[in-house]
Design an enzyme around this catalytic site. Structure first.
Site, PDB file in Angstrom:
ATOM      1  N   GLY A   1      -2.332   6.623   3.080  1.00 24.23           N
ATOM      2  CA  GLY A   1      -0.840   6.743   3.166  1.00 24.23           C
ATOM      3  C   GLY A   1      -0.416   8.167   2.676  1.00 24.23           C
ATOM      4  O   GLY A   1       0.576   8.341   3.238  1.00 24.23           O
ATOM      5  N   THR A   2      -1.283   8.621   1.694  1.00 22.89           N
ATOM      6  CA  THR A   2      -0.758  10.050   1.320  1.00 22.89           C
ATOM      7  C   THR A   2      -0.835  11.178   2.672  1.00 22.89           C
ATOM      8  O   THR A   2       0.296  11.529   2.970  1.00 22.89           O
ATOM      9  CB  THR A   2      -1.751  10.572   0.195  1.00 22.89           C
ATOM     10  OG1 THR A   2      -1.431  10.041  -0.890  1.00 22.89           O
ATOM     11  CG2 THR A   2      -1.228  12.081  -0.139  1.00 22.89           C
TER      12      THR A   2
ATOM     13  N   ASN B   1       6.869   1.227  -5.355  1.00 24.91           N
ATOM     14  CA  ASN B   1       5.430   1.170  -5.921  1.00 24.91           C
ATOM     15  C   ASN B   1       5.753   0.775  -7.621  1.00 24.91           C
ATOM     16  O   ASN B   1       4.859   0.016  -8.284  1.00 24.91           O
ATOM     17  CB  ASN B   1       4.501   2.117  -5.875  1.00 24.91           C
ATOM     18  CG  ASN B   1       5.164   3.381  -6.259  1.00 24.91           C
ATOM     19  OD1 ASN B   1       6.378   3.948  -5.625  1.00 24.91           O
ATOM     20  ND2 ASN B   1       4.525   4.276  -7.194  1.00 24.91           N
TER      21      ASN B   1
ATOM     22  N   GLN C   1       3.798   0.052   0.044  1.00 24.16           N
ATOM     23  CA  GLN C   1       3.786  -1.027  -0.705  1.00 24.16           C
ATOM     24  C   GLN C   1       4.392  -2.358  -0.258  1.00 24.16           C
ATOM     25  O   GLN C   1       4.497  -3.384  -0.800  1.00 24.16           O
ATOM     26  CB  GLN C   1       4.626  -0.831  -1.995  1.00 24.16           C
ATOM     27  CG  GLN C   1       3.923   0.132  -3.147  1.00 24.16           C
ATOM     28  CD  GLN C   1       2.715  -0.221  -3.551  1.00 24.16           C
ATOM     29  OE1 GLN C   1       2.426  -1.390  -3.548  1.00 24.16           O
ATOM     30  NE2 GLN C   1       1.900   0.461  -4.050  1.00 24.16           N
TER      31      GLN C   1
ATOM     32  N   HIS D   1      -5.871   0.129   1.641  1.00 21.92           N
ATOM     33  CA  HIS D   1      -6.262  -0.227   0.305  1.00 21.92           C
ATOM     34  C   HIS D   1      -5.434  -0.958  -0.508  1.00 21.92           C
ATOM     35  O   HIS D   1      -5.531  -1.406  -1.541  1.00 21.92           O
ATOM     36  CB  HIS D   1      -6.990   0.720  -0.485  1.00 21.92           C
ATOM     37  CG  HIS D   1      -5.885   1.932  -1.049  1.00 21.92           C
ATOM     38  ND1 HIS D   1      -5.929   1.815  -2.578  1.00 21.92           N
ATOM     39  CD2 HIS D   1      -5.292   2.878  -0.749  1.00 21.92           C
ATOM     40  CE1 HIS D   1      -5.119   3.012  -3.037  1.00 21.92           C
ATOM     41  NE2 HIS D   1      -4.817   3.320  -1.643  1.00 21.92           N
TER      42      HIS D   1
ATOM     43  N   THR E   1     -12.737  12.722  14.022  1.00 20.98           N
ATOM     44  CA  THR E   1     -13.329  11.707  14.504  1.00 20.98           C
ATOM     45  C   THR E   1     -12.821  10.436  13.490  1.00 20.98           C
ATOM     46  O   THR E   1     -12.575  10.426  12.601  1.00 20.98           O
ATOM     47  CB  THR E   1     -14.895  11.680  14.159  1.00 20.98           C
ATOM     48  OG1 THR E   1     -15.452  12.697  14.918  1.00 20.98           O
ATOM     49  CG2 THR E   1     -15.620  10.446  14.985  1.00 20.98           C
TER      50      THR E   1
ATOM     51  N   CYS F   1       0.077  10.452 -16.694  1.00 20.29           N
ATOM     52  CA  CYS F   1      -0.283  11.614 -17.638  1.00 20.29           C
ATOM     53  C   CYS F   1      -1.184  12.604 -16.813  1.00 20.29           C
ATOM     54  O   CYS F   1      -2.323  12.394 -16.650  1.00 20.29           O
ATOM     55  CB  CYS F   1      -0.948  10.722 -18.957  1.00 20.29           C
ATOM     56  SG  CYS F   1      -1.364  11.854 -20.246  1.00 20.29           S
TER      57      CYS F   1
HETATM   58  N1  PLP Z   1       3.171   5.555  -1.198  1.00 19.98           N
HETATM   59  C1  PLP Z   1       3.380   4.680  -1.952  1.00 19.98           C
HETATM   60  C2  PLP Z   1       4.647   4.235  -2.165  1.00 19.98           C
HETATM   61  C3  PLP Z   1       2.187   4.399  -2.772  1.00 19.98           C
HETATM   62  O1  PLP Z   1       2.287   3.376  -3.696  1.00 19.98           O
HETATM   63  C4  PLP Z   1       0.888   5.072  -2.549  1.00 19.98           C
HETATM   64  C5  PLP Z   1      -0.116   4.773  -3.527  1.00 19.98           C
HETATM   65  O2  PLP Z   1      -0.223   4.181  -4.629  1.00 19.98           O
HETATM   66  C6  PLP Z   1       1.127   6.040  -1.637  1.00 19.98           C
HETATM   67  C7  PLP Z   1       2.150   6.363  -0.808  1.00 19.98           C
HETATM   68  C8  PLP Z   1      -0.257   6.962  -1.427  1.00 19.98           C
HETATM   69  O3  PLP Z   1      -1.150   6.054  -0.839  1.00 19.98           O
HETATM   70  P1  PLP Z   1      -2.895   6.334  -0.671  1.00 19.98           P
HETATM   71  O4  PLP Z   1      -3.431   5.966  -1.917  1.00 19.98           O
HETATM   72  O5  PLP Z   1      -3.219   5.504   0.397  1.00 19.98           O
HETATM   73  O6  PLP Z   1      -3.041   7.919  -0.380  1.00 19.98           O
END
Ligand code: PLP
Length: 377
Positions: free
Chosen positions: A73-74, A146, A174, A196, A232, A320
């Site tokens: 996601g990041t 989230n 989410q 995940h 890849t 934290c």
């Molecule tokens: N965006 C949201 C709303 C999330 O809750 C998260 C992870 O907690 C992410 C992006 C990041 O996803 P990833 O853990 O797959 O990098």
């Protein structure tokens, strides 16, 4: 010391689903090779990747060729934010750092979009931000928070953004697997998911990019993913992500209703044991699985440790870093007192949770409240 554990941190991570495990093992057992190779082994891997793309497209309401696989996601969020052909950003206060930080790091102007006291984006403020400032904007509005689980008015925001010539990214990390996500019906230009969060493995995700959005790639190298994301492909991870989503969506409405019943029971008992508890976004349309709450006298780190010792895994609302607690930006934007925001705890449930888990949580909570009262006396 208890042996039973209740996992209540599904917004952070989900257990690998049997369907995802099976799909991954099947790829490894076959010995899938590089999908870009012309030989038979490469072509077999290509077929696995393309089948997964078709399956995901069917479950997410987009065309298969609009899906670009990423390492989570990041990366999907970074790719959308950094590569968007825009001059500025309008970012909701609820957004994840995976959206906020690349926007800030881009050097382009960033304005934050207000939310109401329930953590729902203010669409009039969006309209104003689009009207009053010049330059093509990327609006960033997540599907669901989230932290609080508050659902965001994405479809309406997409309409407003497009009326003003802006693009819109929806971080649906989410939402996918827990809600029905339909890219075309939402009307957004880009949408991010992460395996995940719905029973798939870590480190694999996707960005859906509407045909015609000229996104600059974030990662350069080979010509994979139609030159949009080099590297890849993670064949086993991609196959597992598609299988996990399919499995998460099977009987989704019934799963959601069972989770909502557990969550509602948890919330009513939580407040019955201790009426001073605040549950954030409780009046907003919310994901059925999330409870974000705080008690004015309960330290979050102490509570987290006590829950953990009692066999309950959950999260604190303040991250934290280097020993310094950062208060949730979302809660502050909602007008929550900083002292209370610092004490926030998050329960997030999933389809494996049971009544026994809720009882374990409540027993621990009751004991903690009693200890707190005894210490105060
Ligand atoms: N965006 C949201 C709303 C999330 O809750 C998260 C992870 O907690 C992410 C992006 C990041 O996803 P990833 O853990 O797959 O990098």
């Amino acid at each position: 010391m208890t042996t039973r554990r209740a996992y209540m941190d599904w917004n952070a991570d989900t257990p690998l689903s049997p369907a995802a495990r099976e799909a991954m093992c099947a790829v490894w057992d076959k010995g899938a090779l590089n999908p870009s190779s012309a030989h038979a082994g490469g072509q077999a891997a290509r077929a696995i990747v393309e089948d997964a793309r078709q399956s995901l497209a069917g479950n997410l309401g987009c065309a298969a060729h609009e899906i670009v696989f990423t390492a989570g996601g990041t990366e999907a969020d970074n790719m959308a934010v950094r590569g968007a052909p825009v001059q500025r950003y309008i970012v909701s206060f609820m957004e994840h750092p995976a959206v906020v930080r690349p926007a800030k790091a881009s050097g382009r102007p960033v304005s934050f979009l207000d939310v109401d006291a329930q953590g729902v984006a203010d669409l009039q403020a969006l309209e104003r931000a689009l009207r009053e400032q010049g330059g093509k904007a990327l609006v960033c509005l997540m599907f669901a928070s989230n932290e609080t689980g508050a659902l965001q008015p994405v479809r309406q925001a997409a309409r407003i953004a497009h009326e003003h010539g802006a693009l819109i990214l929806c971080d649906a990390v989410q939402g996918a697997g827990k809600a029905d996500i339909d890219f075309n019906a939402l009307g957004v230009d880009m949408l991010a998911i992460s395996a995940h969060k719905f029973g798939g493995p870590q480190g694999v995700g996707a960005l859906i990019i509407r045909e015609g959005v000229g996104l600059e790639p974030l990662i350069l190298g080979g010509g994979q993913e139609r030159r949009r994301r080099a590297g890849t492909e993670n064949v086993a991870g991609i196959a597992a992500m598609a299988a996990a989503l399919e499995s998460a969506l099977e009987g989704r409405a019934q799963k959601e209703s069972a989770i909502r019943d557990l969550r509602d029971e948890l919330e009513s008992r939580l407040q019955a044991i201790c009426p001073q508890v605040t549950i954030f976004s409780q009046a907003a349309p919310r994901m059925a699985n999330t409870t974000f709450f705080a008690h004015p006298g309960m330290d979050a780190a102490t509570a987290l440790m006590a829950f953990d010792l009692d066999g309950v895994s959950l999260s604190a609302g303040s991250a934290c870093h280097s020993g310094k607690a950062e208060v949730s930006r979302a809660l502050v934007a909602m007008g929550v007192d900083r002292e209370l925001a610092r004490r926030a705890l998050r329960v997030s449930l999933g389809p494996d949770n049971t009544e026994d888990d809720i009882r374990l949580f409540l027993r621990s909570w009751q004991a903690q409240v009693e200890r707190m009262s005894a210490n105060a006396a």
